[in-house]
Motif scaffolding. Structure first.
Motif, PDB file in Angstrom:
ATOM      1  N   ARG A 566      -1.550  -9.842   0.366  1.00 34.18           N
ATOM      2  CA  ARG A 566      -1.917 -10.610  -0.646  1.00 34.18           C
ATOM      3  C   ARG A 566      -0.779 -10.746  -1.605  1.00 34.18           C
ATOM      4  O   ARG A 566      -0.532 -10.057  -2.419  1.00 34.18           O
ATOM      5  N   ARG A 622      -0.096 -13.520   3.617  1.00 35.40           N
ATOM      6  CA  ARG A 622      -0.868 -14.664   2.977  1.00 35.40           C
ATOM      7  C   ARG A 622       0.080 -15.615   2.058  1.00 35.40           C
ATOM      8  O   ARG A 622       0.454 -15.058   0.931  1.00 35.40           O
ATOM      9  N   ASP A 625      -3.008 -17.582  -3.105  1.00 34.65           N
ATOM     10  CA  ASP A 625      -4.357 -17.872  -3.000  1.00 34.65           C
ATOM     11  C   ASP A 625      -5.293 -18.137  -4.323  1.00 34.65           C
ATOM     12  O   ASP A 625      -5.753 -19.138  -4.490  1.00 34.65           O
ATOM     13  N   ARG A 678      -7.533 -23.390  -5.577  1.00 33.60           N
ATOM     14  CA  ARG A 678      -6.952 -22.362  -5.130  1.00 33.60           C
ATOM     15  C   ARG A 678      -6.730 -22.391  -3.607  1.00 33.60           C
ATOM     16  O   ARG A 678      -6.910 -23.348  -3.208  1.00 33.60           O
ATOM     17  N   GLY A 778     -11.673 -14.615   6.757  1.00 32.99           N
ATOM     18  CA  GLY A 778     -11.622 -13.657   5.367  1.00 32.99           C
ATOM     19  C   GLY A 778     -13.120 -13.804   5.073  1.00 32.99           C
ATOM     20  O   GLY A 778     -13.531 -14.599   4.476  1.00 32.99           O
ATOM     21  N   ASN A 780     -14.810 -12.000   2.953  1.00 33.74           N
ATOM     22  CA  ASN A 780     -15.332 -12.051   1.650  1.00 33.74           C
ATOM     23  C   ASN A 780     -15.533 -13.459   1.146  1.00 33.74           C
ATOM     24  O   ASN A 780     -16.790 -13.633   0.445  1.00 33.74           O
ATOM     25  N   CYS A 843      -9.883  -9.796   7.984  1.00 30.82           N
ATOM     26  CA  CYS A 843      -9.321  -9.066   6.989  1.00 30.82           C
ATOM     27  C   CYS A 843     -10.122  -8.815   5.678  1.00 30.82           C
ATOM     28  O   CYS A 843      -9.760  -8.323   4.589  1.00 30.82           O
ATOM     29  N   GLY A 844     -11.462  -9.457   5.648  1.00 31.13           N
ATOM     30  CA  GLY A 844     -12.418  -9.237   4.764  1.00 31.13           C
ATOM     31  C   GLY A 844     -12.644  -7.632   4.318  1.00 31.13           C
ATOM     32  O   GLY A 844     -12.352  -6.806   5.295  1.00 31.13           O
TER      33      GLY A 844
HETATM   34  C1  PEP Z   1     -11.470 -12.807   2.336  1.00 32.69           C
HETATM   35  O1  PEP Z   1     -11.950 -13.519   1.567  1.00 32.69           O
HETATM   36  O2  PEP Z   1     -12.281 -12.130   2.922  1.00 32.69           O
HETATM   37  C2  PEP Z   1      -9.868 -12.213   2.050  1.00 32.69           C
HETATM   38  C3  PEP Z   1      -9.586 -11.309   2.690  1.00 32.69           C
HETATM   39  O3  PEP Z   1      -9.326 -12.713   0.828  1.00 32.69           O
HETATM   40  P1  PEP Z   1      -9.619 -12.329  -0.486  1.00 32.69           P
HETATM   41  O4  PEP Z   1     -10.417 -11.357  -0.736  1.00 32.69           O
HETATM   42  O5  PEP Z   1      -8.424 -12.289  -1.165  1.00 32.69           O
HETATM   43  O6  PEP Z   1     -10.260 -13.746  -1.027  1.00 32.69           O
END
Ligand code: PEP
Ligand code: MG
Length: 894
Positions: A566, A622, A625, A678, A778, A780, A843-844
């Motif tokens: 990140r 990345r 963001d 964003r 992602g 999350n 990658c979440g």
């Molecule tokens: C996600 O959204 O899963 C992610 C890995 O990015 P961030 O948590 O930085 O938004």
């Protein structure tokens, strides 16, 4: 009356109706008793009423099916026969006494209820006195029965009885229960009965059958008591399994010095060492050992005291371990020199022990490597990845107890479970108790560690702490806990409420104050097991790491690349923030580029550091963001600052500067920043940001490539939902990359891909894949946007949802397979429909959650990426997923 379906299973006389595989129906305890009986282990006979009846009990409004009572009578006759007709239930001269115990599929130590000595009444007591020749023992059994039955079945507070005992001891000026005579106990029984009548508004039941039926229903009812519900929640045990009820003939460990009772493990459950391990008490009942009231003796002492019994016990338990091919946790009783095994089950163990035992058992030829990989619960590895006390630290050890559950923890001392919960909201706490009981479970959960003054390695505190993976020092007899004054003292030191202490559950040390700790490593048996896991798994495991230090840790834990860097985290450093703010405040593109030019060399060296640390493994970087306002001061703070400056008549120029900042912050203010300006939307509106970041990445890669180092950058565009967004960013990335490579005179391989973190992206994944060389889910954001739950605000209601079963689990912790999972599957399938070799990862946060890892494996992902500390967990979970696909069962114990 026959009731058709088989609801009761008999065990005894070397033969059982059920067997060890029937845990769903008979519960762990019932299945174990059946299996042991079949294996020829000396088990007191009895019968198990199935978990099905428990569920029916609730369906029928807390009533068992018709006909069950009659069936039980038939089974009781079989029990009497199995004991050679020597004892009869309810018989006045030779009464058979029974225990009534709960037992569900997964062990829930101490959470549900048990009644012992059932069948005693004002008549049968005389039979027991005659049979045992021990009047004191018989009256003691009767008073214990009334106490337990009164509490568990009739709902009378334990304190009510304890108070009467306390008064009796006070009157006699004695300290121990053991000092009360038969006559005293007889008086206690009478007083207990009066108390029962007074509180329950009915007489203590004298009819042995009425006692049995009431106890049975109470045990079924205890499935849904609050502490059982809490325990199930903490251990992911479903609420619809139900408990079985085991009715078993009593044997007595308290019939004098040739009787004993104990518990043990075939290997040390704390360290995993292959040693006969356990403890016992002579002239005692089982509850005395686990309740922690008397500190029991190590089991090896039994060899001297009762050599023949010890030999038989060792042989039987060794046979049981070979039979089950796993560590056994057993309970036994010796009644006047004769050994009875009461229970055997898979032994709970610390992660440390689980790993050692699994590796040792492969060495002993007992299990295969694959089975060893399946034996360790991935999430439990967390225990091995926690810091230990720095061996070089200067520490003041104030006491030493039993090393009941490993790991080091520092915290402020609290003395009650409620206080632990309250204080844990703001601080780390250590719960200090004379001993713990199941009522303390919420406090144990909230605390970082547990210290008890009494109780052995199998006391409640020790067992529960090990299950929770929390450090625990138990049986620390030298500390004197004064609950009223909220302090404990030891060797002249007094520790008060809120003072800091540290406990080391690996050695049993209690240390004054906070203590420095050191990071763990993956070596020894742990390393061996991880190697076996790596041999099996096909799913890749990467780490989310932003800086070289984290990347180094990730490598040590076995990461095969970085799945998410990140970059914004690099922007927050103190030396960079002014340039970032300058970039955000710039009025023109030119000014913005000037600020970005200052950031460029810093980012380049960040990336170099990461590439070098990862030594040629892929690194996914990345682009920026988060919404830009996150890099600026808070609007409210600025407003106050401006007002103060005006009031203090600060120089005009500085006020104007502050006001400009405030205006920009107001410009950037968003009502819904998570869904605002964003992700790639930043790089699209401000392409110079993407240009600078790409330049930093490619320059760093080229510089290293020129030195002959292998570098594989993967540039990842966040929050794409429209194909043209990706096209836009890709064009910029490509043109800058070309320019840099030309200038540097070297070509490197790099990939351009995107995160899939919006439902729209998953739905049009086939189109997006035409532009993307890789996808990374992602989850999350994908969870946030699929549910419409704000990541920042969901905490307010998710707890309510999980507690009330609206959601089974927090979807931000473990992947919602039903909804978000469908989008992932769709994303993978559609993506690969237009780009066959599309590399896909996640990658979440879910990338390090074992259940989610298994899902990702099944969905065909190439890798998961998670925080460095969870890399070993993900590696093991990935291996288990592969083995389960091959049809090997998950034999991990709960
Ligand atoms: C996600 O959204 O899963 C992610 C890995 O990015 P961030 O948590 O930085 O938004
Ligand atoms: Mg995201």
């Amino acid at each position: 009356m026959a009731i058709g379906k088989k609801y009761i299973y008999f065990f005894g006389s070397g033969k059982a109706d059920g067997n060890g595989a029937m845990k769903d129906l008979l519960g762990g305890k019932g299945a174990g008793l059946a299996e042991m009986t079949n294996a020829g282990v000396p088990v007191p006979p009895g019968f198990t009423i199935t978990t099905e009846v428990c569920n029916l009990f609730y369906d029928l409004g807390k009533r068992v099916p018709d006909g069950l009572d009659g069936e039980m009578r038939g089974y009781m006759t079989k029990v009497e026969e199995a004991l050679g007709g020597k004892y009869t239930f309810g018989d006045v001269s030779r009464p058979l006494l029974v225990s009534v115990r709960s037992g569900s599929k997964f062990s829930m130590p101490g959470m549900m209820d048990t009644v012992l000595n059932l069948g005693l009444n004002d008549q049968t007591i005389n039979g027991l006195i005659r049979m045992s020749g021990n009047e004191r023992f018989a009256w003691d059994a009767y008073r214990r029965f009334i106490q337990m039955f009164g509490n568990v079945v009739m709902g009378i507070e334990k304190d009510q009885f304890e108070h009467i005992i306390h008064e009796a001891k006070k009157k006699k000026k004695v300290h121990l229960d053991l000092e009360l005579t038969a006559e005293d106990l007889k008086v206690l029984v009478a007083k207990f009965k009066v108390k029962v009548k007074q509180i329950a508004k009915r007489d203590f039941p004298q009819d042995h059958w009425e006692q049995l039926l009431m106890a049975r229903d109470a045990v079924f009812g205890s499935w849904n008591n609050p502490r059982a519900i809490t325990y199930r929640k903490l251990n992911d045990i479903p609420g619809n399994l139900g408990t079985a009820v085991n009715v078993q003939s009593m044997v007595f460990g308290n019939m004098g010095e040739t009787s004993a009772t104990g518990v043990g493990f075939t290997r040390n459950p704390s360290t995993g060492t292959k040693e006969f391990y356990g403890e016992y008490l002579t002239n005692a009942q089982g509850e005395d050992v686990v309740a922690g009231i008397r500190t029991p003796r190590p089991i090896v002492n039994l060899e001297k005291e009762m050599p023949a019994v010890y030999k038989q016990l060792r042989e039987t338990t060794t046979m049981l371990e070979k039979h089950y091919r796993d560590v056994q946790d057993f309970e036994f009783t010796v009644q006047e020199g004769t050994l009875f095994m009461l229970q055997t089950r898979t032994g709970k163990r610390t992660a440390h022990a689980a790993v050692k035992i699994a590796v040792d058992m492969v060495g002993e030829g007992l299990i295969t490597k694959d089975e060893a990989v399946l034996r360790v619960e991935p999430a439990s590895l967390d225990q091995l990845l926690h810091p230990i006390i720095d061996p070089k630290a200067k520490i003041q050890v104030i006491a030493k107890g039993l090393p009941a559950s490993p790991g080091a923890a520092s915290g402020k001392v609290v003395f009650t479970a409620d206080e632990a919960v309250k204080q844990a909201k703001k601080d780390k706490v250590i719960l200090v108790r004379p001993e713990t009981t199941p009522d303390d479970i919420h406090g144990m959960d909230a605390a970082k560690g547990i210290l008890t003054a009494r109780g052995g390695m199998t006391s409640h505190a020790a067992v529960v702490a090990r299950g929770m993976g929390k450090p625990c020092v138990a049986g620390c007899e030298s500390i004197k806990v004064d609950l009223k004054a909220e302090r404990f003292s030891v060797n002249g030191v007094t520790v008060k409420l809120n003072d800091w202490i540290t406990i080391d559950g690996g050695t049993g040390r209690v240390i004054l104050g906070k203590v420095p700790t050191v990071e763990p490593t993956v070596s020894g048996d742990f390393g061996t097991l991880m190697k076996w896991a790596d041999e099996v798994r096909t799913l890749g495991v990467r780490a989310n790491a932003d800086i070289p230090r984290d990347a180094k840790m990730a490598m040590q834990f076995g990461a095969e690349g970085i799945g998410l860097c990140r970059t914004e985290h690099m922007f927050f450093a103190a030396d960079r923030l002014p340039h970032v703010q300058q970039m955000i405040l710039a009025d023109t593109t030119e000014d913005r580029e000037k600020a970005l030019a200052k950031l460029l060399p810093m980012q380049r060296s960040d990336f170099k550091g990461l590439f070098e640390t990862m030594g040629g493994l892929p690194v996914t970087i990345r682009l920026l963001d988060p919404p830009l306002h996150e890099f600026l001061p808070k609007r409210e703070d600025l407003m106050v600052e401006v007002a103060v400056m005006q009031a203090k008549k600060a120089p005009k120029a500085s006020i104007t500067k502050k006001e400009k900042l405030l205006r920009r912050v107001e410009d950037l203010h968003e009502l819904n920043p998570m869904l605002g300006h964003r992700g790639c939307r930043l790089g699209i509106v401000y392409p110079e940001i993407t240009r600078m970041q790409t330049r930093a990445i490619i320059e760093a890669a080229c510089d290293l490539a020129k030195k002959g180092k292998k570098v594989i950058p993967e540039i990842m565009v966040p929050l794409v939902g429209i194909k043209k967004e990706l096209q836009n960013q890709k064009e910029i990335i490509k043109s800058v990359a070309e320019e840099v490579m030309k200038k540097k005179g070297v070509r490197i391989d790099y990939l351009i891909g995107t995160m899939i973190e919006l439902p729209r992206a998953a739905v049009i994944a086939d189109e997006i894949a035409k532009e993307a060389e890789f996808f990374s889910f992602g989850t999350n954001d994908l969870t946030q946007t699929t549910f419409g739950f704000s990541r920042d605000d969901a905490g307010k209601f998710i707890g309510y949802y999980t507690e009330n079963n609206i959601l089974e689990k927090d979807p931000f912790q473990t992947l919602d397979q039903e909804g978000v999972g469908q989008l992932i599957k769709m994303g993978v399938t559609k993506g690969r429909s237009t780009r066959q070799n599309l590399k896909v990862g996640i990658c979440g946060e879910h990338g390090g959650d074992p259940a989610s890892v298994e899902f990702c494996f099944k969905a065909g992902l190439n890798y998961v990426s998670c925080s460095p500390f969870r890399v070993p967990i993900a590696r093991l979970a990935a291996a288990q997923a592969k083995l389960k696909e091959k049809g090997m069962g998950g034999s991990v114990s709960k």
